[in-house]
Design a protein around this motif. Structure first.
Motif, PDB file in Angstrom:
ATOM      1  N   ASP A 126       0.791  -1.226   0.000  1.00 35.59           N
ATOM      2  CA  ASP A 126       0.000   0.000   0.000  1.00 35.59           C
ATOM      3  C   ASP A 126       0.827   1.282   0.000  1.00 35.59           C
ATOM      4  OD1 ASP A 126      -2.567  -1.232  -0.006  1.00 35.59           O
ATOM      5  OD2 ASP A 126      -2.326  -1.676   2.126  1.00 35.59           O
ATOM      6  N   GLU A 127       2.109   1.226   0.335  1.00 35.16           N
ATOM      7  CA  GLU A 127       2.940   2.430   0.335  1.00 35.16           C
ATOM      8  C   GLU A 127       3.440   2.688  -1.082  1.00 35.16           C
ATOM      9  OE1 GLU A 127       7.038   4.307   2.201  1.00 35.16           O
ATOM     10  OE2 GLU A 127       6.382   2.294   2.778  1.00 35.16           O
ATOM     11  N   ILE A 128       3.189   3.894  -1.592  1.00 37.21           N
ATOM     12  CA  ILE A 128       3.547   4.201  -2.968  1.00 37.21           C
ATOM     13  C   ILE A 128       4.395   5.473  -3.033  1.00 37.21           C
ATOM     14  CG2 ILE A 128       1.537   3.047  -3.947  1.00 37.21           C
ATOM     15  CD1 ILE A 128       0.173   5.705  -4.250  1.00 37.21           C
ATOM     16  N   VAL A 129       5.196   5.536  -4.085  1.00 34.16           N
ATOM     17  CA  VAL A 129       5.991   6.729  -4.387  1.00 34.16           C
ATOM     18  C   VAL A 129       5.548   7.205  -5.767  1.00 34.16           C
ATOM     19  CG1 VAL A 129       8.286   7.661  -4.762  1.00 34.16           C
ATOM     20  CG2 VAL A 129       7.935   5.898  -3.022  1.00 34.16           C
ATOM     21  N   ALA A 130       4.920   8.356  -5.807  1.00 37.26           N
ATOM     22  CA  ALA A 130       4.451   8.939  -7.061  1.00 37.26           C
ATOM     23  C   ALA A 130       5.496   9.913  -7.580  1.00 37.26           C
ATOM     24  CB  ALA A 130       3.123   9.661  -6.861  1.00 37.26           C
ATOM     25  N   ALA A 131       5.958   9.677  -8.799  1.00 42.69           N
ATOM     26  CA  ALA A 131       7.003  10.512  -9.389  1.00 42.69           C
ATOM     27  C   ALA A 131       6.502  11.138 -10.686  1.00 42.69           C
ATOM     28  CB  ALA A 131       8.250   9.687  -9.670  1.00 42.69           C
ATOM     29  N   VAL A 132       6.808  12.417 -10.848  1.00 44.24           N
ATOM     30  CA  VAL A 132       6.458  13.152 -12.069  1.00 44.24           C
ATOM     31  C   VAL A 132       7.704  13.862 -12.568  1.00 44.24           C
ATOM     32  CG1 VAL A 132       5.025  14.946 -13.100  1.00 44.24           C
ATOM     33  CG2 VAL A 132       4.080  13.502 -11.299  1.00 44.24           C
ATOM     34  N   THR A 133       8.010  13.687 -13.837  1.00 45.02           N
ATOM     35  CA  THR A 133       9.094  14.437 -14.468  1.00 45.02           C
ATOM     36  C   THR A 133       8.514  15.220 -15.645  1.00 45.02           C
ATOM     37  OG1 THR A 133       9.644  12.490 -15.799  1.00 45.02           O
ATOM     38  CG2 THR A 133      10.945  12.861 -13.814  1.00 45.02           C
ATOM     39  N   VAL A 134       8.968  16.435 -15.817  1.00 43.01           N
ATOM     40  CA  VAL A 134       8.537  17.259 -16.944  1.00 43.01           C
ATOM     41  C   VAL A 134       9.695  17.379 -17.915  1.00 43.01           C
ATOM     42  CG1 VAL A 134       7.596  19.474 -17.672  1.00 43.01           C
ATOM     43  CG2 VAL A 134       6.964  18.529 -15.436  1.00 43.01           C
ATOM     44  N   LEU A 135       9.468  16.982 -19.159  1.00 41.84           N
ATOM     45  CA  LEU A 135      10.513  16.981 -20.178  1.00 41.84           C
ATOM     46  C   LEU A 135      10.267  18.062 -21.216  1.00 41.84           C
ATOM     47  CD1 LEU A 135      10.919  14.147 -18.900  1.00 41.84           C
ATOM     48  CD2 LEU A 135      11.413  13.304 -21.212  1.00 41.84           C
ATOM     49  N   ASP A 136      11.342  18.676 -21.675  1.00 48.86           N
ATOM     50  CA  ASP A 136      11.302  19.498 -22.884  1.00 48.86           C
ATOM     51  C   ASP A 136      11.158  18.533 -24.062  1.00 48.86           C
ATOM     52  OD1 ASP A 136      12.494  20.672 -25.341  1.00 48.86           O
ATOM     53  OD2 ASP A 136      12.808  22.416 -24.061  1.00 48.86           O
ATOM     54  N   VAL A 137      10.095  18.658 -24.823  1.00 41.04           N
ATOM     55  CA  VAL A 137       9.805  17.686 -25.869  1.00 41.04           C
ATOM     56  C   VAL A 137      10.864  17.720 -26.973  1.00 41.04           C
ATOM     57  CG1 VAL A 137       8.137  17.057 -27.657  1.00 41.04           C
ATOM     58  CG2 VAL A 137       7.346  17.612 -25.370  1.00 41.04           C
ATOM     59  N   THR A 138      11.500  18.856 -27.188  1.00 39.81           N
ATOM     60  CA  THR A 138      12.513  18.967 -28.239  1.00 39.81           C
ATOM     61  C   THR A 138      13.821  18.296 -27.835  1.00 39.81           C
ATOM     62  OG1 THR A 138      11.546  21.041 -29.029  1.00 39.81           O
ATOM     63  CG2 THR A 138      13.806  20.559 -29.686  1.00 39.81           C
ATOM     64  N   THR A 139      14.283  18.551 -26.632  1.00 39.97           N
ATOM     65  CA  THR A 139      15.580  18.027 -26.195  1.00 39.97           C
ATOM     66  C   THR A 139      15.460  16.766 -25.357  1.00 39.97           C
ATOM     67  OG1 THR A 139      15.577  19.339 -24.158  1.00 39.97           O
ATOM     68  CG2 THR A 139      16.470  20.380 -26.146  1.00 39.97           C
TER      69      THR A 139
END
Length: 217
Positions: free
Chosen positions: A48-61
């Motif tokens: 039940d323990e979770i780690v939510a990760a979000v990364t934002v990428l530059d779509v060009t590079t």
């Protein structure tokens, strides 16, 4: 950033009712210009323990320009078709910590390729009103294997309806399964997936989010 459209349910019946109520809010339309794409992934530390990760990428590079990690507890049990209710609260909390608002959410899961046409990508897209797509590793439906060349695809069917595509992102590897989440078209979702996956089967958005989550102690 997050619309208050429902309380988080306690029962399976309540969760299904929420999906049925929110499904008509999904819009399939040409997306705006996409400069940044957020990858979303959840790692489980125990049941039940979770780690939510979000990364934002530059779509060009394809470089990471922002990221956030939130630890949480999955309050809803695992029920097929109700996956979002385990993971969405922590993913939404991670999205709220970003300093860069992404142009599109790329979810490691399904959008319209779902029994009620309301998978994780639809749910997150509707709650944030951000364009969203699902890029899953597992098919939710029937499909014929696409040709081996990169960019080849075949329709993904559920109940005699096309709900997504099996898309070959690299020659000779298993396809991924792309579906619309919100404010996107299927053609544009496949184009974006290919842009984000120049070297590997999975898009860099998913790969970087997965790596970030696994790095956490």
């Amino acid at each position: 950033m997050i619309r208050d459209l429902h309380e988080w349910p306690k029962t399976e019946a309540e969760a299904v009712a929420i999906q049925e109520r929110l499904r008509p809010l999904v819009r399939v339309e040409d997306p705006p210009q996409v400069r940044t794409a957020a990858g979303l992934d959840v790692a489980y530390r125990d049941e039940d323990e979770i780690v939510a990760a979000v990364t934002v990428l530059d779509v060009t590079t394809l470089s990471v320009v922002d990221s956030a990690v939130v630890r949480g507890k999955a309050e809803f049990p695992y029920v097929p078709g109700l996956f979002a209710f385990r993971e969405a609260p922590s993913l939404l909390a991670a999205l709220a910590e970003l300093s860069v608002r992404p142009d599109v959410l790329v979810c490691d899961g399904q959008g319209l390729a779902h029994p009620r046409r309301f998978g994780l990508a639809c749910h997150l897209g509707v709650l944030t009103d951000l364009p969203a797509i699902g890029v899953g590793k597992t098919a939710m439906g029937r499909y014929e294997p696409p040709a081996e060349q990169r960019g080849s695809w075949s329709p993904l069917h559920q109940d005699d309806e096309v709900v997504g595509r099996a898309l070959r992102t690299q020659p000779g590897v298993k396809p991924v399964f792309v579906s619309v989440g919100h404010r996107y078209t299927l053609d544009a979702a496949c184009d974006l997936t290919l842009r984000l996956a120049p070297k590997y089967r999975l898009p860099e958005s998913t790969r970087t989010a997965d790596h970030l989550g696994r790095m956490q102690p």
